[in-house]
Design an enzyme around this catalytic site. Structure first.
Site, PDB file in Angstrom:
ATOM      1  N   GLN A  47       0.837  -1.193   0.000  1.00  0.00           N
ATOM      2  CA  GLN A  47       0.000   0.000   0.000  1.00  0.00           C
ATOM      3  C   GLN A  47       0.874   1.246   0.000  1.00  0.00           C
ATOM      4  O   GLN A  47       1.906   1.294   0.663  1.00  0.00           O
ATOM      5  CB  GLN A  47      -0.880  -0.024   1.255  1.00  0.00           C
ATOM      6  CG  GLN A  47      -2.111   0.827   1.181  1.00  0.00           C
ATOM      7  CD  GLN A  47      -3.086   0.489   2.299  1.00  0.00           C
ATOM      8  OE1 GLN A  47      -3.164  -0.650   2.723  1.00  0.00           O
ATOM      9  NE2 GLN A  47      -3.826   1.472   2.768  1.00  0.00           N
ATOM     10  N   SER A  84       4.469  -6.214   2.993  1.00  0.00           N
ATOM     11  CA  SER A  84       3.158  -6.082   3.651  1.00  0.00           C
ATOM     12  C   SER A  84       2.071  -6.691   2.758  1.00  0.00           C
ATOM     13  O   SER A  84       2.077  -7.887   2.493  1.00  0.00           O
ATOM     14  CB  SER A  84       2.886  -4.611   3.972  1.00  0.00           C
ATOM     15  OG  SER A  84       1.722  -4.472   4.745  1.00  0.00           O
ATOM     16  N   LEU A  85       1.135  -5.882   2.277  1.00  0.00           N
ATOM     17  CA  LEU A  85       0.102  -6.368   1.357  1.00  0.00           C
ATOM     18  C   LEU A  85       0.723  -7.144   0.199  1.00  0.00           C
ATOM     19  O   LEU A  85       0.152  -8.130  -0.293  1.00  0.00           O
ATOM     20  CB  LEU A  85      -0.692  -5.177   0.808  1.00  0.00           C
ATOM     21  CG  LEU A  85      -1.521  -5.468  -0.436  1.00  0.00           C
ATOM     22  CD1 LEU A  85      -2.736  -6.289  -0.067  1.00  0.00           C
ATOM     23  CD2 LEU A  85      -1.893  -4.209  -1.166  1.00  0.00           C
ATOM     24  N   ARG A 133      -9.149  -8.126   4.641  1.00  0.00           N
ATOM     25  CA  ARG A 133      -7.981  -7.757   5.461  1.00  0.00           C
ATOM     26  C   ARG A 133      -7.987  -6.255   5.742  1.00  0.00           C
ATOM     27  O   ARG A 133      -7.756  -5.822   6.876  1.00  0.00           O
ATOM     28  CB  ARG A 133      -6.702  -8.156   4.729  1.00  0.00           C
ATOM     29  CG  ARG A 133      -5.386  -7.726   5.407  1.00  0.00           C
ATOM     30  CD  ARG A 133      -4.218  -8.170   4.540  1.00  0.00           C
ATOM     31  NE  ARG A 133      -2.905  -7.902   5.135  1.00  0.00           N
ATOM     32  CZ  ARG A 133      -2.161  -6.839   4.867  1.00  0.00           C
ATOM     33  NH1 ARG A 133      -2.599  -5.909   4.027  1.00  0.00           N
ATOM     34  NH2 ARG A 133      -0.981  -6.691   5.447  1.00  0.00           N
ATOM     35  N   HIS A 175       0.563  -3.017  11.306  1.00  0.00           N
ATOM     36  CA  HIS A 175       1.637  -3.937  11.731  1.00  0.00           C
ATOM     37  C   HIS A 175       2.062  -3.778  13.190  1.00  0.00           C
ATOM     38  O   HIS A 175       3.014  -4.408  13.620  1.00  0.00           O
ATOM     39  CB  HIS A 175       2.860  -3.844  10.799  1.00  0.00           C
ATOM     40  CG  HIS A 175       2.564  -4.312   9.419  1.00  0.00           C
ATOM     41  ND1 HIS A 175       2.308  -5.635   9.130  1.00  0.00           N
ATOM     42  CD2 HIS A 175       2.439  -3.636   8.251  1.00  0.00           C
ATOM     43  CE1 HIS A 175       2.050  -5.741   7.835  1.00  0.00           C
ATOM     44  NE2 HIS A 175       2.113  -4.553   7.288  1.00  0.00           N
ATOM     45  N   GLN A 179       1.197 -11.543  10.474  1.00  0.00           N
ATOM     46  CA  GLN A 179       1.732 -10.376   9.754  1.00  0.00           C
ATOM     47  C   GLN A 179       0.966  -9.094  10.066  1.00  0.00           C
ATOM     48  O   GLN A 179       1.547  -8.005  10.107  1.00  0.00           O
ATOM     49  CB  GLN A 179       1.693 -10.658   8.241  1.00  0.00           C
ATOM     50  CG  GLN A 179       2.452  -9.636   7.401  1.00  0.00           C
ATOM     51  CD  GLN A 179       1.695  -9.266   6.140  1.00  0.00           C
ATOM     52  OE1 GLN A 179       0.516  -8.912   6.194  1.00  0.00           O
ATOM     53  NE2 GLN A 179       2.379  -9.331   5.007  1.00  0.00           N
TER      54      GLN A 179
END
Length: 309
Positions: A10, A90-91, A115, A199, A248
């Protein structure tokens, strides 16, 4: 030559980010499947905006995943070789797993939209935030966070590159951690325009909800090994992949260690597959001896094909 692919997260989205592949049948077909799975035109939102709507987490996450996977499929269709390793920031880890055949595209876009909803819902808007700390060692950043935790939750959440660490937590604790980082000599501390402390441990409830959702999905074996953000390991069983993805949400992204693992595995070239060039910039700071490439339009796709023959 040993090639790895990495997928952005993102923040790399922009209106018009598919325009460089406007005439690519594989990209268009992939985006059409994403639109049908979601029940609205993600393709139209990416093409026309507005940027504020595309920037909403629930839209950004499926948009980045679908675009990145579409570009990867275009690479394969053009005769590009399968990489020997993959990872995503991440994503982007979900994009990597989808590209590796673990999820279908249709499952993946719905999963990351969910998510986004649970991550956003875990902490009310305005309660938490994130900041990039520039010019401090990881140890000094973690010490600054530890000092600030007398005020509330705050921790290092993205180890992006040497001297570039993102922290996240409750607003008051975040502000105190920034002060403590400045006292330790950081060059800059930049508060990020995000709607939640992604996170951080504050997002543990999101991880729990994700675990339930992931248990409902059939995960296939990885066609290409994917390095997980949370522990820099390749997880070979479906349950291990589910566990890593659930953790995560509230664990730090270990990007420096991910690239170092790729270096240790003999990777010579890393291709950033998806909108933007963020990960290629980080690569230059982590392992400048590894060649970085980008695929984000037809021209760059052809250029990378030539360079990696």
């Amino acid at each position: 030559m040993r090639i790895a692919f990495v997928f952005p997260g993102q923040g790399s989205q922009s209106v018009g980010m598919l325009s460089g592949f406007a005439d690519n049948a594989v990209v268009n077909e992939t985006m059409q499947k994403a639109d049908e799975a979601l029940g609205f035109s993600l393709t139209e939102l990416i093409a026309e905006g507005p940027a504020e709507t595309l920037g909403l987490t629930v839209n950004t996450q499926p948009a980045m995943l679908a675009s990145s996977v579409a570009f990867y499929r275009a690479w394969l269709a053009a005769g590009g070789a399968k990489p020997v390793l993959m990872a995503g920031h991440s994503l982007g880890e979900y994009s990597a797993l989808c590209a590796s055949g673990v999820f279908t595209l249709e499952e993946a876009v719905k999963l990351v939209r969910y998510r986004a909803e649970v991550m956003q819902g875990a902490v009310p808007v305005g309660v938490g935030g994130m900041a990039a700390i520039i010019g401090l060692s990881d140890e000094d950043v973690e010490a600054a966070c530890a000092e600030a935790r007398t005020t509330g939750a705050v921790e290092a959440v993205n180890f992006n590159a040497p001297g570039q660490v993102v922290i996240a937590g409750e607003k008051a604790a975040l502000a105190k951690a920034i002060e403590a980082a400045k006292a330790r000599g950081c060059r800059r501390a930049i508060e990020l325009p995000v709607s939640a402390p992604f996170h951080s441990s504050l997002l543990a409830p999101a991880g729990e909800k994700l675990a339930v959702r992931l248990a409902e999905i059939d995960l296939k074996p990885q066609e290409v090994p994917v390095i997980a953000n949370v522990d820099v390991e390749v997880h070979e069983t479906a349950d291990a992949v589910r566990d890593a993805l659930a953790r995560q949400a509230s664990s730090a992204v270990q990007w420096v260690r991910t690239i170092e693992r790729m270096k240790k595995e003999g990777i010579t070239d890393i291709v950033e597959c998806g909108p933007g060039k963020v990960l290629t910039g980080l690569l230059r700071r982590i392992a400048p001896e590894i060649k970085g490439h980008n695929i984000y339009n037809e021209e760059t796709l052809q250029a990378v094909l030539e360079k990696t023959k």
